[in-house]
Design a protein around this motif. Sequence first.
Motif, mmCIF file in Angstrom:
data_model
loop_
_atom_site.group_PDB
_atom_site.id
_atom_site.type_symbol
_atom_site.label_atom_id
_atom_site.label_comp_id
_atom_site.label_asym_id
_atom_site.label_seq_id
_atom_site.Cartn_x
_atom_site.Cartn_y
_atom_site.Cartn_z
ATOM 1 N N LYS A 6 -15.825 -3.286 -32.072
ATOM 2 C CA LYS A 6 -14.644 -2.436 -31.972
ATOM 3 C C LYS A 6 -14.831 -1.201 -31.103
ATOM 4 C CE LYS A 6 -12.326 -5.113 -34.696
ATOM 5 N NZ LYS A 6 -11.159 -5.886 -34.200
ATOM 6 N N LEU A 7 -16.076 -0.790 -30.862
ATOM 7 C CA LEU A 7 -16.291 0.426 -30.080
ATOM 8 C C LEU A 7 -17.345 0.259 -28.984
ATOM 9 C CD1 LEU A 7 -15.743 3.404 -29.529
ATOM 10 C CD2 LEU A 7 -17.369 3.987 -31.345
ATOM 11 N N LYS A 8 -18.554 -0.039 -29.366
ATOM 12 C CA LYS A 8 -19.668 -0.078 -28.413
ATOM 13 C C LYS A 8 -19.366 -0.970 -27.208
ATOM 14 C CE LYS A 8 -24.444 -1.698 -28.022
ATOM 15 N NZ LYS A 8 -25.564 -2.350 -28.729
ATOM 16 N N ASP A 9 -19.005 -2.218 -27.450
ATOM 17 C CA ASP A 9 -18.788 -3.169 -26.356
ATOM 18 C C ASP A 9 -17.551 -2.827 -25.536
ATOM 19 O OD1 ASP A 9 -20.996 -4.469 -27.341
ATOM 20 O OD2 ASP A 9 -19.875 -6.078 -28.322
ATOM 21 N N MET A 64 -21.136 0.964 -24.044
ATOM 22 C CA MET A 64 -22.302 1.695 -24.536
ATOM 23 C C MET A 64 -23.490 0.756 -24.726
ATOM 24 S SD MET A 64 -20.539 4.094 -27.480
ATOM 25 C CE MET A 64 -22.098 4.807 -28.023
ATOM 26 N N ASP A 65 -24.697 1.336 -24.674
ATOM 27 C CA ASP A 65 -25.892 0.619 -25.111
ATOM 28 C C ASP A 65 -26.371 1.269 -26.411
ATOM 29 O OD1 ASP A 65 -27.331 2.980 -24.451
ATOM 30 O OD2 ASP A 65 -27.694 2.260 -22.414
ATOM 31 N N GLY A 95 -29.040 5.554 -31.722
ATOM 32 C CA GLY A 95 -29.854 5.918 -30.571
ATOM 33 C C GLY A 95 -29.325 5.232 -29.331
ATOM 34 N N SER A 96 -29.323 5.936 -28.202
ATOM 35 C CA SER A 96 -28.817 5.348 -26.964
ATOM 36 C C SER A 96 -29.307 6.168 -25.781
ATOM 37 C CB SER A 96 -27.282 5.332 -26.949
ATOM 38 O OG SER A 96 -26.768 6.615 -26.636
ATOM 39 N N THR A 97 -28.914 5.746 -24.586
ATOM 40 C CA THR A 97 -29.167 6.545 -23.390
ATOM 41 C C THR A 97 -28.197 7.727 -23.358
ATOM 42 O OG1 THR A 97 -27.604 5.253 -22.089
ATOM 43 C CG2 THR A 97 -29.914 4.521 -22.078
ATOM 44 N N THR A 98 -28.521 8.676 -22.493
ATOM 45 C CA THR A 98 -27.651 9.839 -22.323
ATOM 46 C C THR A 98 -26.298 9.415 -21.772
ATOM 47 O OG1 THR A 98 -29.676 11.080 -21.810
ATOM 48 C CG2 THR A 98 -27.591 12.202 -21.409
ATOM 49 N N ARG A 99 -26.286 8.447 -20.867
ATOM 50 C CA ARG A 99 -25.021 7.979 -20.290
ATOM 51 C C ARG A 99 -24.110 7.341 -21.343
ATOM 52 N NH1 ARG A 99 -25.046 5.456 -14.215
ATOM 53 N NH2 ARG A 99 -25.679 7.355 -13.097
ATOM 54 N N SER A 100 -24.701 6.657 -22.315
ATOM 55 C CA SER A 100 -23.867 6.069 -23.368
ATOM 56 C C SER A 100 -23.231 7.146 -24.227
ATOM 57 C CB SER A 100 -24.689 5.104 -24.226
ATOM 58 O OG SER A 100 -24.824 3.866 -23.570
ATOM 59 N N MET A 101 -23.954 8.215 -24.476
ATOM 60 C CA MET A 101 -23.371 9.346 -25.183
ATOM 61 C C MET A 101 -22.219 9.925 -24.358
ATOM 62 S SD MET A 101 -25.267 12.775 -26.663
ATOM 63 C CE MET A 101 -25.721 12.443 -28.370
ATOM 64 N N ALA A 102 -22.398 9.965 -23.038
ATOM 65 C CA ALA A 102 -21.346 10.463 -22.153
ATOM 66 C C ALA A 102 -20.125 9.549 -22.176
ATOM 67 C CB ALA A 102 -21.879 10.614 -20.735
ATOM 68 N N ARG A 103 -20.339 8.240 -22.265
ATOM 69 C CA ARG A 103 -19.214 7.308 -22.358
ATOM 70 C C ARG A 103 -18.364 7.613 -23.599
ATOM 71 N NH1 ARG A 103 -19.151 2.311 -19.550
ATOM 72 N NH2 ARG A 103 -20.821 2.148 -18.012
ATOM 73 N N PHE A 104 -19.035 7.860 -24.712
ATOM 74 C CA PHE A 104 -18.297 8.170 -25.936
ATOM 75 C C PHE A 104 -17.530 9.483 -25.777
ATOM 76 C CE2 PHE A 104 -18.310 10.101 -30.282
ATOM 77 C CZ PHE A 104 -17.366 9.249 -30.842
ATOM 78 N N GLY A 105 -18.164 10.490 -25.186
ATOM 79 C CA GLY A 105 -17.466 11.748 -24.938
ATOM 80 C C GLY A 105 -16.246 11.559 -24.056
ATOM 81 N N LEU A 106 -16.371 10.699 -23.048
ATOM 82 C CA LEU A 106 -15.263 10.412 -22.143
ATOM 83 C C LEU A 106 -14.101 9.739 -22.873
ATOM 84 C CD1 LEU A 106 -14.010 10.277 -19.328
ATOM 85 C CD2 LEU A 106 -15.409 8.247 -18.864
#
Length: 356
Positions: free
Chosen positions: A207-210, A214-215, A228-239
């Motif tokens: 429902k969210l990650k895919d 995100m990784d 836990g994830s990469t910094t870019r995945s955290m940025a994807r969620f922020g976006l």
Amino acid sequence: MSKIIFSLCIAFFCISCGSESVEPTPIPPETTYFPPLSGTTWETKTIATLGWKQAAVQPLLDYLALKNSKGFIILVDGKIVLENYFNGHTATTNWYWASAGKTLTATMTGIAAQEGLIGINNKVSDYLGTGWTNMPLAKENLITNKHLLSMTSGIEDITNGDAVDPASLTYKADAGTRWAYHNVYVKLQDVIAQASGQNWSAYFNTKLKDKIGMDGAWFQSGNNSVYGSTTRSMARFGLLLLNKGKWETNTILNETFFNTATNSSQNINLGYGYLWWLNGKSSYHLPQSQLQFNGSLISNGPNDMFMALGKNDQKIYVVPSKKLVVIRMGDAADNVNLALSDFDEILWTKISALYQ
């Protein structure tokens, strides 16, 4: 003479028509960019294009390096303006979100609610059964999913620490009457798993990650369920949250829940939404404290900023008025474990120096 006047009028008319025809067409506001769901492509935007101050970049990066940072990203309109890694960290290194990941659980709760699987105002015991706490049944039955989202469950937050086994969840106050930062919010993951008929990770991934590319993965750390994830995945969620729950034209989280989650969820701690911290309110409380502090949580940060804040200074800052997402991952900036410290104030002094 009349012919001359007529000719001048015709000439003036033609000039006027010509000047109108070449007026520049207004440039529409730039639409938010979303990176592809797979691969490493992510469009960038330069400091110069934004009209920001190049001279303010190095002092910011020096401060981040000094304060034990590992990953740092600034997005504007979804495009990367700054992306830097420190102390051996790379774009492909995973790092824990700590309590910044609470906002993932809040988002998933909203998704489960919009799918009709749960009700925000329903009792937790409707899903987990009675006896999920060590409280008198009448007090346990006061606790709703909303109370877990807003940290107002009334469960004792000091004596038993962050333990969430039933024996450790004891009564302190009636639900809704006291704000206290407690790990019991993770029970929402059990609520969603029960209601969806899937395990928590599977439902989260689908429902969210895919859906936003995100990784990373969930893992257990003591009493905590940590992402836990990469910094870019955290940025994807922020976006995603900058765009009010939409990824491109796809609604992942409905805007009604987003608006509720990122505004004061109760009248005790105005600086807290649904597991999101809120800037620009007239007062706030801090974890492990019943004191009320007047003023904004981060006094020099934008008033409309909402934040995911985790142990050892894991940060997601979202600023809608500036179409800005800022991510910081790393070790504790000052060798303390607080989610909020003077690091936030100094960091925002240096970030705002880029554009002020």
